[in-house]
Design a protein around this motif. Structure first.
Motif, mmCIF file in Angstrom:
data_model
loop_
_atom_site.group_PDB
_atom_site.id
_atom_site.type_symbol
_atom_site.label_atom_id
_atom_site.label_comp_id
_atom_site.label_asym_id
_atom_site.label_seq_id
_atom_site.Cartn_x
_atom_site.Cartn_y
_atom_site.Cartn_z
ATOM 1 N N PRO A 355 -18.030 -54.019 -52.801
ATOM 2 C CA PRO A 355 -18.980 -55.083 -52.443
ATOM 3 C C PRO A 355 -19.871 -55.510 -53.615
ATOM 4 C CG PRO A 355 -18.891 -53.418 -50.720
ATOM 5 C CD PRO A 355 -18.084 -52.884 -51.872
ATOM 6 N N ARG A 356 -20.280 -54.559 -54.451
ATOM 7 C CA ARG A 356 -21.120 -54.924 -55.600
ATOM 8 C C ARG A 356 -20.352 -55.800 -56.583
ATOM 9 N NH1 ARG A 356 -23.833 -48.940 -56.205
ATOM 10 N NH2 ARG A 356 -25.678 -49.341 -54.902
ATOM 11 N N ARG A 357 -19.082 -55.485 -56.807
ATOM 12 C CA ARG A 357 -18.280 -56.290 -57.725
ATOM 13 C C ARG A 357 -18.116 -57.721 -57.218
ATOM 14 N NH1 ARG A 357 -13.399 -52.086 -59.497
ATOM 15 N NH2 ARG A 357 -14.553 -51.067 -61.201
ATOM 16 N N LEU A 358 -18.207 -57.887 -55.896
ATOM 17 C CA LEU A 358 -18.104 -59.225 -55.323
ATOM 18 C C LEU A 358 -19.452 -59.944 -55.305
ATOM 19 C CD1 LEU A 358 -15.660 -58.602 -52.332
ATOM 20 C CD2 LEU A 358 -15.141 -59.455 -54.624
ATOM 21 N N GLY A 359 -20.500 -59.276 -55.807
ATOM 22 C CA GLY A 359 -21.811 -59.900 -55.899
ATOM 23 C C GLY A 359 -22.575 -59.972 -54.603
ATOM 24 N N ARG A 360 -22.265 -59.125 -53.670
ATOM 25 C CA ARG A 360 -22.966 -59.166 -52.390
ATOM 26 C C ARG A 360 -24.362 -58.571 -52.522
ATOM 27 N NH1 ARG A 360 -17.677 -57.600 -48.655
ATOM 28 N NH2 ARG A 360 -16.647 -59.623 -48.981
ATOM 29 N N PRO A 361 -25.330 -59.062 -51.735
ATOM 30 C CA PRO A 361 -26.716 -58.576 -51.831
ATOM 31 C C PRO A 361 -26.787 -57.067 -51.599
ATOM 32 C CG PRO A 361 -26.602 -60.558 -50.493
ATOM 33 C CD PRO A 361 -25.183 -60.133 -50.731
#
Length: 465
Positions: A355-361
Motif C-alpha cells: 500500500p505504501r508503494r502505491l502512495g496510499r495515505p
C-alpha cells in the motif's frame, strides 16, 4: 541408535516475546515411529530443528535439555537426517546426483559405495530423472524428493521429516511414503510432522500432540489419542481423520474475464496452456509435479514473459509489460516459497509495503495492516521477523501481503501449505468471501480438499513431453 530425550525443553527466537515451544518432556525409544501434531505455530518445526542440532545458541534462548543417544544434538548430527519444509534450503549442488552424493562425501563414505547409494536413494523416492538433471530445473515437489533421497542415502538412525509430502501430487506423496517405509530399518527412529494425518498414520505407531505455549497435550497410540481428544483437536486445528469440511459454493456465476492465457509456453518448463480466469470465480490449477503449474502461476501474475503464446489481462495488455505499481494494484501473487517474497524485518512492515508503494495515505495503510493481521491470525506476530515464522504462519503472511493492495485477481501457489485445520478453514472462508465480492482466484494446488471445498472450475496440466 536414535533414542530421543527432552526434559523441560523450550526455545524462544531472538527478538520474540513468546516462546516457539516450551515445557516439553518427551522420550522416544529406538525404532519408534512418531507423528508430531499441533496447530500451526505450536513449535513442531522448531522441535525438529532442535533435535537436528540446528538451533544456533546466538539465535535465541533455550531452556531444558535435548539429547540424542545421550548426546547434545550438535554432537550427534551424523546420527540424524532431516528433510525440511522447504527442500530448496537443502539443495547445494547444481546436478541432482551430486547433491545426493554431497552428504556421503562429507561423511567420508568410501568412493566405491557413493554412487550405488546415490542411485538406490533416487530410485526409492521415485525421482524421474538421472543424476545429471540440473537441480535448478526441478519443480518444488521434485526438489522435495531429491532432498529426501539425500537424507535417506545417509542411512540415519533418527529420521526427521517436516511435511515431506507437502508439495507433492497424490501419486508422488504415495511414493514418498513408500520410500520412507522401505528405508526404515528395525532400529531407525522416525519423527514426522505431517498435515496429511490420515495418510501419515500408515507410517507411525504413536502420536504426540504439542500444546501451543507449553508441553505435550496428548501422547499415545493413534486410535486412543483421537478417541479421547479428536473433537477438541479438530476444533483447535489438527487434521483429525473423520472430520470433513463443508464446501464453500459461489453465490453467483463468474463475471468478466480478468486474464486469458492462450497456448502459452515457457521454454521446457511449460507446454502449451490455455485457460481463462474470471471475476467471481475460483479456478484450481492441478496436475503432476513437473507439469509447470508454478511456472504458469508466475506467467499469469506478470512475473515472467512467455516464450510463445499470449497472456492478456483486463483492462488490456500483457501483465509482464506493466509497471510494477500497476501490477501490484491489479494482480496479487503468492509464491510457492513464502520467504522468497519477504523483504522487510517485521510482519507489520511487510503488510504495509505494498500500500505504501502505491502512495496510499498512512492512516489507510494502518487500517489495512490491522485488518489483515486480525483476519489472518497474525496480530501477535506484528513485530516478528517474517523469516522466523512457522511454515503455516509464513504462508498466511504471504497471502496477506498479496491482499494488502486489494487486487482484482489473486494468483496463489499452494495457498494451504502448512496450515492446520482451523487456519485452513479460515483461509478457505477468506478466499470464498473475496470470490463472492467479485475477485478472481487462481490457485495452483495439490490439495484435493481445497479443490473440493472452493474450486468452481479445475484446469489440469499434463507433464510436458
Amino acid at each position: 541408535m536414535g533414542e530421543v530425550a527432552l526434559r523441560g525443553f523450550g526455545w524462544r527466537h531472538a527478538g520474540r516475546k513468546a516462546w516457539a515451544v516450551r515445557g516439553v518432556d518427551l522420550r522416544i525409544a529406538h525404532g519408534e515411529r512418531v507423528l508430531l501434531l499441533g496447530p500451526s505455530g505450536a513449535g513442531k518445526s522448531t522441535l525438529l530443528a532442535a533435535l537436528a542440532g540446528l538451533l544456533p545458541e546466538d539465535s535465541g534462548e533455550a531452556e531444558g535439555t535435548v539429547e540424542i543417544d545421550g548426546l547434545d544434538p550438535r554432537k550427534a548430527r551424523e546420527r540424524v537426517g532431516i528433510v525440511f519444509q522447504d527442500p530448496e534450503t537443502q539443495l547445494v549442488m547444481s546436478r541432482s546426483g551430486d547433491d545426493v552424493a554431497f552428504g556421503l562425501e562429507n561423511r567420508g563414505v568410501p568412493a566405491g559405495e557413493i554412487w550405488p547409494r546415490v542411485d538406490e536413494a533416487l530410485h526409492r523416492v521415485g525421482f524421474g530423472y538421472g543424476r545429471d538433471r540440473p537441480t535448478g530445473a526441478l519443480s518444488g515437489g521434485e526438489q522435495q524428493r531429491l532432498a529426501l533421497a539425500g537424507t535417506l542415502a545417509l542411512r540415519p538412525g533418527l529420521l526427521l521429516l517436516d511435511e515431506p509430502t507437502a508439495n507433492l501430487d497424490p501419486a508422488g506423496a504415495a511414493l514418498i511414503r513408500g520410500a520412507v517405509t522401505r528405508a526404515l530399518g528395525d532400529d531407525t527412529t522416525l519423527i514426522i510432522v505431517e498435515h496429511r494425518v490420515a495418510e501419515a498414520l500408515t507410517l507411525v505407531d504413536r502420536v504426540v500432540v504439542l500444546e501451543p505455549g507449553g508441553g505435550v497435550r496428548a501422547d499415545g497410540p493413534p486410535g486412543a489419542v483421537f478417541a479421547a481428544h479428536g473433537d477438541r483437536l479438530a476444533d483447535e486445528g489438527v487434521w483429525v481423520p473423520g472430520h470433513p469440511v463443508a464446501p464453500r459454493q459461489a453465490r453467483t456465476g463468474p463475471g468478466e474475464t480478468l486474464v486469458r492465457a492462450t497456448a502459452v509456453t515457457l521454454r521446457d518448463r511449460l507446454g502449451p496452456a490455455t485457460l481463462t480466469a474470471r471475476a467471481g470465480e475460483a479456478l484450481a490449477v492441478t496436475g503432476p509435479n513437473g507439469a509447470g503449474k508454478s511456472t504458469l502461476a508466475l506467467l499469469l501474475g506478470g512475473l515472467l514473459k512467455p516464450t510463445s503464446g499470449t497472456i492478456e489481462a483486463a483492462p488490456g495488455g500483457s501483465p509482464h509489460r506493466w509497471r510494477a505499481a500497476d501490477l501490484t494494484a491489479r494482480i496479487g501473487s503468492v509464491f510457492q516459497d513464502p520467504e522468497h517474497q519477504f523483504v522487510t524485518h517485521r510482519v507489520a512492515d511487510e503488510l504495509a509495503l505494498g500500500p505504501r508503494r502505491l502512495g496510499r495515505p498512512e492512516a489507510e495503510v494502518g487500517r489495512t495492516v490491522d485488518d489483515l493481521l486480525d483476519r489472518l491470525r497474525l496480530a501477535k506476530l506484528a513485530g516478528a521477523n517474517p523469516h522466523t515464522l512457522s511454515g503455516g504462519e509464513a504462508r498466511r503472511l504471504s497471502v496477506a501481503t498479496a491482499l494488502a493492495t486489494a487486487p482484482r485477481l489473486l494468483v496463489l501457489d499452494e495457498p494451504t501449505f502448512g496450515q492446520d485445520r482451523r487456519t485452513w478453514i479460515e483461509l478457505i472462508d477468506l478466499l470464498a468471501r473475496l470470490r463472492d465480492d467479485g475477485h478472481g482466484i487462481v490457485a495452483v494446488t495439490h490439495d484435493e480438499d481445497f479443490v473440493a471445498a472452493l474450486a468452481d472450475s479445475v484446469h489440469r496440466l499434463a507433464r510436458a513431453a
